[in-house]
Scaffold this active site. Structure first.
Site, PDB file in Angstrom:
ATOM      1  N   VAL A  23      45.190  47.651  35.954  1.00 36.81           N
ATOM      2  CA  VAL A  23      44.785  49.048  35.854  1.00 36.81           C
ATOM      3  C   VAL A  23      45.863  49.944  35.254  1.00 36.81           C
ATOM      4  O   VAL A  23      45.651  51.143  35.092  1.00 36.81           O
ATOM      5  CB  VAL A  23      44.305  49.615  37.207  1.00 36.81           C
ATOM      6  CG1 VAL A  23      43.017  48.945  37.649  1.00 36.81           C
ATOM      7  CG2 VAL A  23      45.385  49.488  38.268  1.00 36.81           C
ATOM      8  N   LYS A  76      48.700  38.873  39.657  1.00 36.58           N
ATOM      9  CA  LYS A  76      47.938  37.962  40.518  1.00 36.58           C
ATOM     10  C   LYS A  76      47.847  36.558  39.931  1.00 36.58           C
ATOM     11  O   LYS A  76      47.764  35.570  40.674  1.00 36.58           O
ATOM     12  CB  LYS A  76      46.531  38.519  40.746  1.00 36.58           C
ATOM     13  CG  LYS A  76      46.490  39.865  41.454  1.00 36.58           C
ATOM     14  CD  LYS A  76      45.068  40.419  41.450  1.00 36.58           C
ATOM     15  CE  LYS A  76      44.991  41.798  42.091  1.00 36.58           C
ATOM     16  NZ  LYS A  76      43.619  42.380  42.023  1.00 36.58           N
ATOM     17  N   TYR A  92      52.637  42.187  48.303  1.00 45.74           N
ATOM     18  CA  TYR A  92      51.566  42.442  47.331  1.00 45.74           C
ATOM     19  C   TYR A  92      51.874  43.653  46.445  1.00 45.74           C
ATOM     20  O   TYR A  92      51.799  43.581  45.213  1.00 45.74           O
ATOM     21  CB  TYR A  92      50.245  42.644  48.081  1.00 45.74           C
ATOM     22  CG  TYR A  92      49.086  43.042  47.208  1.00 45.74           C
ATOM     23  CD1 TYR A  92      48.568  42.162  46.268  1.00 45.74           C
ATOM     24  CD2 TYR A  92      48.493  44.299  47.326  1.00 45.74           C
ATOM     25  CE1 TYR A  92      47.496  42.520  45.468  1.00 45.74           C
ATOM     26  CE2 TYR A  92      47.438  44.663  46.532  1.00 45.74           C
ATOM     27  CZ  TYR A  92      46.938  43.776  45.607  1.00 45.74           C
ATOM     28  OH  TYR A  92      45.883  44.147  44.809  1.00 45.74           O
ATOM     29  N   TYR A 101      37.680  41.635  35.622  1.00 48.21           N
ATOM     30  CA  TYR A 101      36.851  42.285  36.628  1.00 48.21           C
ATOM     31  C   TYR A 101      35.372  41.977  36.380  1.00 48.21           C
ATOM     32  O   TYR A 101      35.035  40.836  36.036  1.00 48.21           O
ATOM     33  CB  TYR A 101      37.118  43.799  36.653  1.00 48.21           C
ATOM     34  CG  TYR A 101      38.571  44.170  36.865  1.00 48.21           C
ATOM     35  CD1 TYR A 101      39.282  43.698  37.965  1.00 48.21           C
ATOM     36  CD2 TYR A 101      39.244  44.988  35.964  1.00 48.21           C
ATOM     37  CE1 TYR A 101      40.619  44.036  38.159  1.00 48.21           C
ATOM     38  CE2 TYR A 101      40.578  45.331  36.162  1.00 48.21           C
ATOM     39  CZ  TYR A 101      41.259  44.848  37.255  1.00 48.21           C
ATOM     40  OH  TYR A 101      42.577  45.173  37.446  1.00 48.21           O
ATOM     41  N   SER A 139      47.323  44.053  38.345  1.00 48.45           N
ATOM     42  CA  SER A 139      46.581  42.831  38.676  1.00 48.45           C
ATOM     43  C   SER A 139      46.969  41.622  37.841  1.00 48.45           C
ATOM     44  O   SER A 139      46.619  40.493  38.201  1.00 48.45           O
ATOM     45  CB  SER A 139      45.074  43.083  38.550  1.00 48.45           C
ATOM     46  OG  SER A 139      44.613  43.876  39.607  1.00 48.45           O
TER      47      SER A 139
END
Length: 317
Positions: free
Chosen positions: A271, A76, A201, A253, A73
């Site tokens: 993660v 991103k 992605y 998160y 992540s």
């Protein structure tokens, strides 16, 4: 921070970082390695490594800094920046919102319940899938090449590449992400084919780095888009401001508020157990420790960053 303060901090980091890493490493026992992506389940649960880089490219590192991992992540943040550079704010924020969700990072709940049916922000999975569709390129292959080129430039490492085993593992087991993408397609958020967007992605989530790469990327954000080592602007300041705001509000998160209180720095976790953070206008920080807490953040990594922030009064609050 003046030169005297930097010298004092740097000396303390050189003198004590290894012992602080060792103390935090005990907290790896409080977490579990991610297993919903099968390839990530092979990670070593007791790893903890950190690299801190200053504006001259000097580094202080301790622990398992040679360990390689995928961005997950964290990618991103940089695809958001690239999409903003490709399209501008108006188009990007017609596809994703600007608010935290309070839901799990892979939840689809609010896509159906809250109008206008776009993802709440670009750092949850649905938002990052939407952002992936906005990267310029006529084919997924062209989009992926542009992402790789951008990431390699930010990290100042032309060898960065996709871990094909992790990519395949993500693609083979991404039932929830496919559901999110099809929902976005049905809502008119995605214009391209679902499989094409997901290929982009999964690819950027699977880019492999180490702690030094992560610290180097963080350093550019710490200096508002300017690479202080090459003395070159790589990202418009406004887009870094947007990215760092999302990192504060959504980057850890559902523990983003807790992290802001205990650490007080913009950060993004993945993660794989990785965390990218920074001390603005001072340092870029890259960390990895794959054992995660129930909210998906590195147990030992969060503990170590809390210790460092408290020791050096790094919190921005």
């Amino acid at each position: 921070m003046n030169q005297s303060e930097h010298t004092t901090t740097w000396k303390q980091l050189n003198d004590h970082l290894a012992e602080w890493v060792l103390a935090s490493k005990a907290h790896t026992a409080d977490g579990h390695v991610a297993s919903y992506i099968p390839e990530l389940a092979n990670a070593s649960a007791d790893v903890l490594g950190i690299c801190i880089m200053d504006m001259d490219g000097n580094t202080v590192a301790a622990g398992d800094t040679g360990y390689h991992f995928t961005l997950q992540s964290i990618s991103k943040v940089f695809t958001l920046i690239l999409a903003l550079m490709d399209n501008g704010e108006e188009i990007v924020f017609s596809k994703v919102g600007m608010e935290p969700t309070g839901d799990d990072f892979n939840s689809m709940l609010k896509l159906e319940l809250v109008e206008p049916g776009i993802p709440f922000n670009p750092l949850i999975n649905a938002g990052a899938i939407a952002i992936s569709s906005l990267i310029a390129g006529n084919t997924p292959a062209e989009q992926i090449e542009r992402i790789l080129a951008f990431f390699r430039n930010i990290a100042d490492n032309p060898a960065l590449d996709i871990n094909k085993d992790v990519f395949k593992s993500e693609s083979d087991t991404a039932h929830r992400n496919r559901s999110l993408a099809y929902f976005l397609k049905d809502n008119g958020v995605l214009d391209q084919e679902v499989d094409d967007v997901l290929r982009v992605y999964f690819s950027h989530c699977s880019i492999q780095v180490n702690c030094t790469d992560l610290a180097r990327m963080a350093l550019v954000l710490a200096h508002n888009g300017v690479d202080p080592i090459r003395n070159q602007r790589l990202i418009p300041r406004r887009f870094v401001q947007i990215a760092k705001t999302f990192m504060f509000t959504c980057g850890m998160y559902n523990a983003s508020g807790e992290f802001a209180m205990n650490v007080g720095l913009p950060a993004k976790s993945g993660v794989s157990g990785s965390i990218l953070t920074m001390v603005p206008r001072r340092y870029g920080i890259g960390l990895v420790s794959p054992a995660l807490n129930r909210k998906g953040n590195s147990t030992a990594g969060v503990h170590l960053l809390g210790k460092l922030s408290q020791e050096f009064d790094w919190s921005l609050f």
